[in-house]
Design a protein around this motif. Structure first.
Motif, PDB file in Angstrom:
ATOM      1  N   ALA A  35      41.625  56.776  46.164  1.00  0.00           N
ATOM      2  CA  ALA A  35      40.647  55.702  45.972  1.00  0.00           C
ATOM      3  C   ALA A  35      41.276  54.507  45.267  1.00  0.00           C
ATOM      4  N   ILE A  36      42.091  54.781  44.268  1.00  0.00           N
ATOM      5  CA  ILE A  36      42.748  53.697  43.531  1.00  0.00           C
ATOM      6  C   ILE A  36      43.714  52.941  44.444  1.00  0.00           C
ATOM      7  N   LYS A  37      44.370  53.652  45.356  1.00  0.00           N
ATOM      8  CA  LYS A  37      45.239  52.987  46.331  1.00  0.00           C
ATOM      9  C   LYS A  37      44.424  52.078  47.252  1.00  0.00           C
ATOM     10  N   ILE A  38      43.234  52.545  47.645  1.00  0.00           N
ATOM     11  CA  ILE A  38      42.345  51.733  48.485  1.00  0.00           C
ATOM     12  C   ILE A  38      41.954  50.454  47.747  1.00  0.00           C
ATOM     13  N   LEU A  39      41.568  50.593  46.484  1.00  0.00           N
ATOM     14  CA  LEU A  39      41.160  49.430  45.690  1.00  0.00           C
ATOM     15  C   LEU A  39      42.325  48.471  45.471  1.00  0.00           C
ATOM     16  N   SER A  40      43.526  49.020  45.357  1.00  0.00           N
ATOM     17  CA  SER A  40      44.712  48.178  45.217  1.00  0.00           C
ATOM     18  C   SER A  40      44.945  47.370  46.488  1.00  0.00           C
ATOM     19  N   ALA A  41      44.805  48.026  47.650  1.00  0.00           N
ATOM     20  CA  ALA A  41      44.987  47.339  48.934  1.00  0.00           C
ATOM     21  C   ALA A  41      43.940  46.248  49.127  1.00  0.00           C
ATOM     22  N   GLN A  42      42.772  46.427  48.514  1.00  0.00           N
ATOM     23  CA  GLN A  42      41.688  45.453  48.632  1.00  0.00           C
ATOM     24  C   GLN A  42      41.765  44.364  47.566  1.00  0.00           C
ATOM     25  N   GLY A  43      42.798  44.418  46.734  1.00  0.00           N
ATOM     26  CA  GLY A  43      43.016  43.361  45.752  1.00  0.00           C
ATOM     27  C   GLY A  43      42.192  43.474  44.487  1.00  0.00           C
ATOM     28  N   LEU A  44      41.605  44.641  44.244  1.00  0.00           N
ATOM     29  CA  LEU A  44      40.759  44.804  43.062  1.00  0.00           C
ATOM     30  C   LEU A  44      41.486  45.470  41.899  1.00  0.00           C
ATOM     31  N   VAL A  45      42.635  46.080  42.186  1.00  0.00           N
ATOM     32  CA  VAL A  45      43.375  46.825  41.159  1.00  0.00           C
ATOM     33  C   VAL A  45      44.857  46.481  41.244  1.00  0.00           C
ATOM     34  N   ASN A  46      45.483  46.327  40.084  1.00  0.00           N
ATOM     35  CA  ASN A  46      46.930  46.152  39.995  1.00  0.00           C
ATOM     36  C   ASN A  46      47.550  47.392  39.361  1.00  0.00           C
ATOM     37  N   PHE A  47      48.821  47.640  39.670  1.00  0.00           N
ATOM     38  CA  PHE A  47      49.536  48.737  39.022  1.00  0.00           C
ATOM     39  C   PHE A  47      50.490  48.159  37.983  1.00  0.00           C
ATOM     40  N   ASP A  48      50.268  48.538  36.728  1.00  0.00           N
ATOM     41  CA  ASP A  48      51.090  48.088  35.613  1.00  0.00           C
ATOM     42  C   ASP A  48      52.090  49.185  35.260  1.00  0.00           C
ATOM     43  N   ALA A  49      53.329  48.801  35.005  1.00  0.00           N
ATOM     44  CA  ALA A  49      54.385  49.788  34.731  1.00  0.00           C
ATOM     45  C   ALA A  49      54.069  50.654  33.519  1.00  0.00           C
ATOM     46  N   TYR A  50      53.318  50.115  32.566  1.00  0.00           N
ATOM     47  CA  TYR A  50      53.034  50.843  31.333  1.00  0.00           C
ATOM     48  C   TYR A  50      51.610  51.400  31.279  1.00  0.00           C
ATOM     49  N   ARG A  51      50.659  50.682  31.879  1.00  0.00           N
ATOM     50  CA  ARG A  51      49.250  51.076  31.754  1.00  0.00           C
ATOM     51  C   ARG A  51      48.709  51.771  32.998  1.00  0.00           C
ATOM     52  N   GLY A  52      49.462  51.773  34.083  1.00  0.00           N
ATOM     53  CA  GLY A  52      48.975  52.388  35.310  1.00  0.00           C
ATOM     54  C   GLY A  52      48.056  51.452  36.077  1.00  0.00           C
ATOM     55  N   ALA A  53      46.982  51.990  36.657  1.00  0.00           N
ATOM     56  CA  ALA A  53      46.053  51.196  37.460  1.00  0.00           C
ATOM     57  C   ALA A  53      45.122  50.400  36.546  1.00  0.00           C
ATOM     58  N   VAL A  54      45.102  49.079  36.749  1.00  0.00           N
ATOM     59  CA  VAL A  54      44.296  48.191  35.907  1.00  0.00           C
ATOM     60  C   VAL A  54      43.439  47.295  36.798  1.00  0.00           C
ATOM     61  N   VAL A  55      42.162  47.161  36.452  1.00  0.00           N
ATOM     62  CA  VAL A  55      41.252  46.305  37.221  1.00  0.00           C
ATOM     63  C   VAL A  55      41.714  44.859  37.119  1.00  0.00           C
ATOM     64  N   LYS A  56      41.774  44.210  38.261  1.00  0.00           N
ATOM     65  CA  LYS A  56      42.297  42.846  38.340  1.00  0.00           C
ATOM     66  C   LYS A  56      41.232  41.828  37.944  1.00  0.00           C
ATOM     67  N   ASN A  57      41.651  40.792  37.227  1.00  0.00           N
ATOM     68  CA  ASN A  57      40.758  39.674  36.937  1.00  0.00           C
ATOM     69  C   ASN A  57      40.659  38.776  38.169  1.00  0.00           C
ATOM     70  N   LEU A  58      39.463  38.271  38.441  1.00  0.00           N
ATOM     71  CA  LEU A  58      39.258  37.416  39.605  1.00  0.00           C
ATOM     72  C   LEU A  58      39.770  36.006  39.323  1.00  0.00           C
ATOM     73  N   SER A  59      40.357  35.368  40.348  1.00  0.00           N
ATOM     74  CA  SER A  59      40.847  34.001  40.188  1.00  0.00           C
ATOM     75  C   SER A  59      40.634  33.230  41.486  1.00  0.00           C
ATOM     76  N   TYR A  60      40.512  31.905  41.360  1.00  0.00           N
ATOM     77  CA  TYR A  60      40.330  31.089  42.563  1.00  0.00           C
ATOM     78  C   TYR A  60      41.588  31.107  43.423  1.00  0.00           C
ATOM     79  N   LYS A  61      42.763  31.208  42.796  1.00  0.00           N
ATOM     80  CA  LYS A  61      44.018  31.252  43.558  1.00  0.00           C
ATOM     81  C   LYS A  61      44.007  32.435  44.522  1.00  0.00           C
ATOM     82  N   ASP A  62      43.624  33.617  44.018  1.00  0.00           N
ATOM     83  CA  ASP A  62      43.554  34.798  44.882  1.00  0.00           C
ATOM     84  C   ASP A  62      42.491  34.617  45.963  1.00  0.00           C
ATOM     85  N   ALA A  63      41.340  34.073  45.552  1.00  0.00           N
ATOM     86  CA  ALA A  63      40.249  33.878  46.502  1.00  0.00           C
ATOM     87  C   ALA A  63      40.666  32.932  47.622  1.00  0.00           C
TER      88      ALA A  63
END
Length: 214
Positions: A51-79
Motif C-alpha cells: 500500500a505504501i508503494k502504491i501511495l508513493s507511486a501516486q505522489g502522496l508518500v516519499n521515502f526518507d533514508a532515515y525516517r522511512g515512508a513519510v507523507v508528502k506535503n502538497l505544493s503547487y510545483k508538484d500539482a
C-alpha cells in the motif's frame, strides 16, 4: 479507476491511508509506521508495504533514508507537473479510446455524473470526479499509458479537494463541463472531446494556483 472491481488487501489499505491523508487526518511530514498501520487495520505487514508503494507511486508518500515512508506535503510545483503531464497524455488516451467506442462506458459516465450531482463532500466529489474522467479511457485499461494517467488522476485528488474548498462554485461549473464532455463522447467528436477535457483540466490547475498561493 474501476469502482466495481474487488479490492485487494493492499488496495484496501492504500484507500484507507489515502483518505486520511487527503482529509488531513495524517498531515504532511508524518512517518507511516507499518506495524501501527497493520494493527489499526487488522492486516499483515505485506499489504501495508504494498500500500505504501502504491501511495508513493501516486505522489502522496516519499521515502526518507532515515525516517522511512513519510507523507508528502502538497505544493503547487508538484500539482503543476501533474496537470501538465495529464494535458499531454490524456488526449492520446481519448483518441485511442474513441476508436473502441462502447455505449457501456457512456452509460457508466452518466451514472457517475448522477452520483456527482448529489455529492456535497469535497473529498467524495474529487473521488467521483476522477472516476468520471477515467471512464472515457477505461477501454484502454490494459495499457501502460492508462496506468500512468490513472496514477496522475489519483495524485490530482488532494489538489481537486483544495480547489473545491477555495472556489465554491467550481462544483457547479465542473458539472456543466462534465455534461458537455458526455455529449462530445456521445457524438464521438474527438476534437471537441479533447478540447473540452483539456480546458476543464487547465481551469482546475489555474484555480489551484490561486488556492495554494493565496
Amino acid at each position: 479507476m474501476n469502482l466495481n472491481k474487488p479490492k485487494t488487501m493492499a488496495e484496501f489499505v492504500s484507500d484507507s491511508l489515502r483518505k486520511d491523508i487527503l482529509l488531513g487526518k495524517i498531515p504532511g511530514g508524518t512517518r507511516l509506521k507499518q506495524d501501527e498501520i497493520s494493527e489499526l487495520l487488522s492486516v499483515s505487514a505485506t499489504p501495508v508495504r504494498e500500500a505504501i508503494k502504491i501511495l508513493s507511486a501516486q505522489g502522496l508518500v516519499n521515502f526518507d533514508a532515515y525516517r522511512g515512508a513519510v507523507v508528502k506535503n502538497l505544493s503547487y510545483k508538484d500539482a503543476k507537473d501533474i496537470y501538465d503531464i495529464r494535458l499531454m497524455l490524456e488526449p492520446i488516451l481519448i483518441k485511442r479510446s474513441l476508436e473502441k467506442f462502447d455505449e457501456i462506458y457512456l452509460k457508466k459516465a452518466i451514472s457517475i455524473q448522477n452520483d456527482i450531482d448529489k455529492c456535497t463532500n469535497p473529498y467524495d466529489w474529487a473521488i467521483l470526479n476522477s472516476a468520471f474522467h477515467s471512464t472515457f479511457w477505461e477501454v484502454e485499461s490494459d495499457s501502460k499509458l492508462y496506468d500512468i494517467v490513472q496514477n496522475l488522476l489519483i495524485s490530482s485528488i488532494p489538489y481537486i479537494t483544495i480547489t473545491l474548498m477555495h472556489k465554491q462554485d467550481h462544483i457547479a461549473l465542473s458539472d456543466d463541463e462534465h455534461l458537455a464532455i458526455i455529449n462530445a463522447y456521445k457524438s464521438r467528436d474527438e476534437g471537441l472531446l479533447i478540447e473540452l477535457n483539456s480546458n476543464h483540466t487547465m481551469k482546475t490547475r489555474d484555480i489551484l494556483e490561486d488556492a495554494i498561493n493565496a
